[in-house]
Scaffold this active site. Structure first.
Site, PDB file in Angstrom:
ATOM      1  N   LYS A 126       0.855  -1.197   0.000  1.00 60.08           N
ATOM      2  CA  LYS A 126       0.000   0.000   0.000  1.00 60.08           C
ATOM      3  C   LYS A 126       0.878   1.229   0.000  1.00 60.08           C
ATOM      4  CE  LYS A 126      -4.384   1.122   0.183  1.00 60.08           C
ATOM      5  NZ  LYS A 126      -5.549   0.349  -0.311  1.00 60.08           N
ATOM      6  N   ASP A 166      -6.987   4.282  -4.639  1.00 58.34           N
ATOM      7  CA  ASP A 166      -7.670   4.162  -3.348  1.00 58.34           C
ATOM      8  C   ASP A 166      -8.273   5.550  -3.115  1.00 58.34           C
ATOM      9  OD1 ASP A 166      -7.867   2.186  -0.867  1.00 58.34           O
ATOM     10  OD2 ASP A 166      -7.461   4.136   0.008  1.00 58.34           O
TER      11      ASP A 166
HETATM   12  P1  NDP Z   1     -12.899   7.831  -3.104  1.00 57.92           P
HETATM   13  O1  NDP Z   1     -11.828   8.839  -2.890  1.00 57.92           O
HETATM   14  O2  NDP Z   1     -13.436   7.619  -4.463  1.00 57.92           O
HETATM   15  O3  NDP Z   1     -14.155   8.172  -2.156  1.00 57.92           O
HETATM   16  C1  NDP Z   1     -14.016   8.252  -0.781  1.00 57.92           C
HETATM   17  C2  NDP Z   1     -15.348   8.656  -0.174  1.00 57.92           C
HETATM   18  O4  NDP Z   1     -15.259   8.563   1.233  1.00 57.92           O
HETATM   19  C3  NDP Z   1     -15.712  10.097  -0.485  1.00 57.92           C
HETATM   20  O5  NDP Z   1     -17.107  10.239  -0.481  1.00 57.92           O
HETATM   21  C4  NDP Z   1     -15.084  10.832   0.704  1.00 57.92           C
HETATM   22  O6  NDP Z   1     -15.665  12.105   0.986  1.00 57.92           O
HETATM   23  C5  NDP Z   1     -15.346   9.866   1.829  1.00 57.92           C
HETATM   24  N1  NDP Z   1     -14.290  10.009   2.837  1.00 57.92           N
HETATM   25  C6  NDP Z   1     -12.967   9.781   2.668  1.00 57.92           C
HETATM   26  N2  NDP Z   1     -12.287  10.042   3.790  1.00 57.92           N
HETATM   27  C7  NDP Z   1     -13.199  10.447   4.681  1.00 57.92           C
HETATM   28  C8  NDP Z   1     -13.118  10.865   6.015  1.00 57.92           C
HETATM   29  N3  NDP Z   1     -11.939  10.894   6.662  1.00 57.92           N
HETATM   30  N4  NDP Z   1     -14.274  11.184   6.644  1.00 57.92           N
HETATM   31  C9  NDP Z   1     -15.464  11.139   5.992  1.00 57.92           C
HETATM   32  N5  NDP Z   1     -15.594  10.767   4.711  1.00 57.92           N
HETATM   33  C10 NDP Z   1     -14.491  10.422   4.081  1.00 57.92           C
HETATM   34  O7  NDP Z   1     -12.333   6.478  -2.483  1.00 57.92           O
HETATM   35  P2  NDP Z   1     -12.844   4.974  -2.724  1.00 57.92           P
HETATM   36  O8  NDP Z   1     -14.303   4.961  -2.948  1.00 57.92           O
HETATM   37  O9  NDP Z   1     -11.935   4.368  -3.705  1.00 57.92           O
HETATM   38  O10 NDP Z   1     -12.499   4.312  -1.302  1.00 57.92           O
HETATM   39  C11 NDP Z   1     -13.442   4.225  -0.239  1.00 57.92           C
HETATM   40  C12 NDP Z   1     -13.021   3.138   0.723  1.00 57.92           C
HETATM   41  O11 NDP Z   1     -12.974   1.890   0.041  1.00 57.92           O
HETATM   42  C13 NDP Z   1     -11.632   3.297   1.354  1.00 57.92           C
HETATM   43  O12 NDP Z   1     -11.647   2.742   2.650  1.00 57.92           O
HETATM   44  C14 NDP Z   1     -10.754   2.440   0.454  1.00 57.92           C
HETATM   45  O13 NDP Z   1      -9.580   2.019   1.125  1.00 57.92           O
HETATM   46  C15 NDP Z   1     -11.694   1.284   0.197  1.00 57.92           C
HETATM   47  N6  NDP Z   1     -11.418   0.465  -0.983  1.00 57.92           N
HETATM   48  C16 NDP Z   1     -11.286   1.011  -2.222  1.00 57.92           C
HETATM   49  C17 NDP Z   1     -11.064   0.202  -3.315  1.00 57.92           C
HETATM   50  C18 NDP Z   1     -10.993   0.734  -4.697  1.00 57.92           C
HETATM   51  O14 NDP Z   1     -10.877  -0.076  -5.621  1.00 57.92           O
HETATM   52  N7  NDP Z   1     -11.093   2.031  -4.928  1.00 57.92           N
HETATM   53  C19 NDP Z   1     -10.910  -1.253  -3.161  1.00 57.92           C
HETATM   54  C20 NDP Z   1     -11.145  -1.735  -1.821  1.00 57.92           C
HETATM   55  C21 NDP Z   1     -11.367  -0.882  -0.793  1.00 57.92           C
HETATM   56  P3  NDP Z   1     -14.876  13.449   0.532  1.00 57.92           P
HETATM   57  O15 NDP Z   1     -14.910  13.428  -0.955  1.00 57.92           O
HETATM   58  O16 NDP Z   1     -15.632  14.556   1.157  1.00 57.92           O
HETATM   59  O17 NDP Z   1     -13.494  13.293   1.089  1.00 57.92           O
HETATM   60  O1  2IT Z   2      -7.970  -1.493  -0.804  1.00 55.00           O
HETATM   61  C1  2IT Z   2      -7.911  -2.017  -1.934  1.00 55.00           C
HETATM   62  O2  2IT Z   2      -8.047  -3.228  -2.108  1.00 55.00           O
HETATM   63  C2  2IT Z   2      -7.681  -1.130  -3.082  1.00 55.00           C
HETATM   64  N1  2IT Z   2      -7.625   0.092  -2.906  1.00 55.00           N
HETATM   65  C3  2IT Z   2      -7.490  -1.706  -4.452  1.00 55.00           C
HETATM   66  C4  2IT Z   2      -6.088  -2.188  -4.633  1.00 55.00           C
HETATM   67  C5  2IT Z   2      -5.723  -2.633  -6.024  1.00 55.00           C
HETATM   68  O3  2IT Z   2      -4.542  -2.939  -6.203  1.00 55.00           O
HETATM   69  O4  2IT Z   2      -6.578  -2.702  -6.914  1.00 55.00           O
END
Ligand code: NDP
Ligand code: 2IT
Length: 444
Positions: A126, A166
């Site tokens: 990561k 992420d």
């Molecule tokens: P994005 O940046 O696309 O979206 C994040 C969302 O969460 C936004 O709505 C953001 O609001 C909100 N957010 C982030 N930080 C905070 C905070 N500290 N407090 C309140 N709201 C918050 O990220 P993803 O959708 O990609 O990721 C979301 C979650 O999913 C994370 O935990 C990530 O690790 C996990 N994840 C992502 C994967 C991926 O493929 N993208 C895969 C597996 C897990 P704002 O815009 O206002 O900051």
């Molecule tokens: O938390 C996660 O699994 C991710 N942000 C996706 C990682 C990846 O390599 O696709």
């Protein structure tokens, strides 16, 4: 003190001020007790757990860049290569002001077991930076990404370490990062996943985490003789995971009534309008507050509150520790039947325990959100083979992977006498393969 408690105590002592990392280690190790006790002599002699909680290596670096006013800004970038026992390091990059080494270590540690659960050959890693993309111009984002990659490029490669997105890192950022890698390394290779379709990306990778979450949720409910269709769902967040979780939930016949961002949340009793959500977040990059302009019947509230709505299913899809004990109590008193984690570690340890004690079906992130990295694995396979699969092919593979994970975690829980404890099932199923590979490879 038993072996597991000794290792947890060491982690706390040796990694001060990294509470999220301590939390992730505790959650995993405590649920491995049965397996560890059965193999304690070997694991102890081989220092297996001590090795597992220590990243193989970590890089922390300066990221200087110039903003639109001509001012030089400096951020801290990092990459943690946590565990390479079962494949090249694989895991996302997070750009958010809250990023520090403890957060990246918790995510890298979780990623190791998550990647193992996918069944694909990927180790855990990561990275990220304490950079805040909000309010920055495209040029500033590009300048930051180019500087970040100038350093990161020294440590990654298609067969070494393959980052992805992420929080705060989506298609735009991956594009700038890839462009810079290519210039520096003089190599056109699948060094990142989540790439655009015109330069080596995979169909369905954008949707994969959210879709995968719903495939697993649907299958888990089926195992418990419950149908997803007709259920009311609360989703938190409004980013990549939240949007495509909402899309698939609607497709499967459920009604999603909430969305949120870091400023506030909306309740739309008629069901979230997905096109509006995408327009606000993917096109205009605005605050969720704007939603009520398009949908006057929806309510906007500042701050937190998504878990106060009466729903059948809760899908936390924003960030770590966003669902606390009080939220869990509220969900239970509202009759919630399942909580499946789209985000990484969104539920605190106390809240998880409370939900499980109250018979709520609980799917931990390392299983429930594995569809994203699984599809990254499929992107790597397509890049290596210089081929591209159709959307239907990728989606079918993703679905099968999520269904397999669901059965594997359920079977593992049952095997160890803890039927329905999917936290234990996921941790054990993820751990077994990594442990086996590490033992087979000797002291390294
Ligand atoms: P994005 O940046 O696309 O979206 C994040 C969302 O969460 C936004 O709505 C953001 O609001 C909100 N957010 C982030 N930080 C905070 C905070 N500290 N407090 C309140 N709201 C918050 O990220 P993803 O959708 O990609 O990721 C979301 C979650 O999913 C994370 O935990 C990530 O690790 C996990 N994840 C992502 C994967 C991926 O493929 N993208 C895969 C597996 C897990 P704002 O815009 O206002 O900051
Ligand atoms: O938390 C996660 O699994 C991710 N942000 C996706 C990682 C990846 O390599 O696709």
């Amino acid at each position: 003190m038993g072996y597991i408690d000794e290792v947890i105590a060491q982690v706390i002592e040796k990694n001060p001020a990294q509470p999220e990392f301590h939390q992730a280690v505790k959650e995993v190790l405590e649920s491995l007790r049965v397996v560890v006790e059965a193999n304690e002599e070997v694991y102890k002699r081989e220092a297996l757990l001590e090795r597992m909680v220590q990243p193989e290596r970590q890089f922390v670096f300066r990221v200087p860049w110039v903003d639109d006013q001509g001012q030089v800004q400096v951020n801290t970038g990092m990459r943690v290569q946590f565990n390479g026992a079962i494949g090249p390091y694989k895991g996302g990059l997070r750009f958010h002001p809250s990023v520090n080494l403890g957060i990246i270590k918790f995510l890298g540690f979780e990623q190791t077991f998550k990647n193992s659960l996918t069944g694909l050959p990927m180790g855990g890693g990561k990275g990220g930076a304490d950079f805040d993309p909000k309010g920055k111009s495209d040029r500033e984002i590009m300048a930051f990404c180019q500087s970040f990659m100038t350093e990161l490029s020294k440590y990654i490669g298609a067969d070494t370490d393959v980052p992805a997105g992420d929080i705060g890192v989506g298609a735009r950022e991956i594009g700038y990062l890839f462009g810079q890698y290519k210039r520096i390394a003089s190599k056109y290779e699948g060094v990142l996943t989540g790439k655009g379709l015109s330069y080596g990306g995979s169909l369905v990778r954008t949707q994969a985490t959210g879709y995968g979450l719903l495939y697993l949720t649907d299958e888990l409910l089926k195992l418990n003789n419950i149908s997803l269709a007709g259920k009311t769902v609360a989703v938190s967040g409004s980013g990549n995971v939240a949007i495509y979780a909402t899309e698939k939930a609607i497709e499967l016949g459920a009604k999603v009534v909430t969305a949120s961002d870091s400023k506030g949340w909306i309740y739309d009793p008629e069901g979230i309008d997905l096109e509006v959500l995408k327009e606000i977040k993917e096109v205009k990059r605005e605050r969720i507050l704007e939603y009520t302009k398009y949908r006057p019947n929806a309510q906007y509230h500042e701050g937190k509150g998504v878990w106060s709505v009466k729903v059948d299913i809760a899908l936390p899809c924003a960030t770590q520790n966003e669902l606390h004990l009080e939220d869990a109590k509220q969900l239970v008193s509202n009759g919630c039947i399942a909580v499946c984690e789209g985000a990484n570690m969104p539920t605190t340890l106390e809240a998880t325990k409370y939900l499980q004690e109250n018979k709520v079906i609980f799917a931990p992130g390392k299983a429930a959100n594995a569809g994203g990295v699984a599809t990254s694995g499929l992107e790597m396979a397509q890049n290596s083979g210089r081929i591209s699969w159709t959307a239907e092919e990728v989606d079918e593979k993703l679905k099968n992977i999520m269904i397999n994970i669901t059965h594997n975690i359920s079977d593992a829980a049952e095997r160890y006498g803890a039927k329905g404890n999917y936290v234990l099932g996921a941790n054990i199923a993820g751990f077994e393969k990594v442990a086996d590979a590490m033992l087979a490879q000797g002291v390294c």
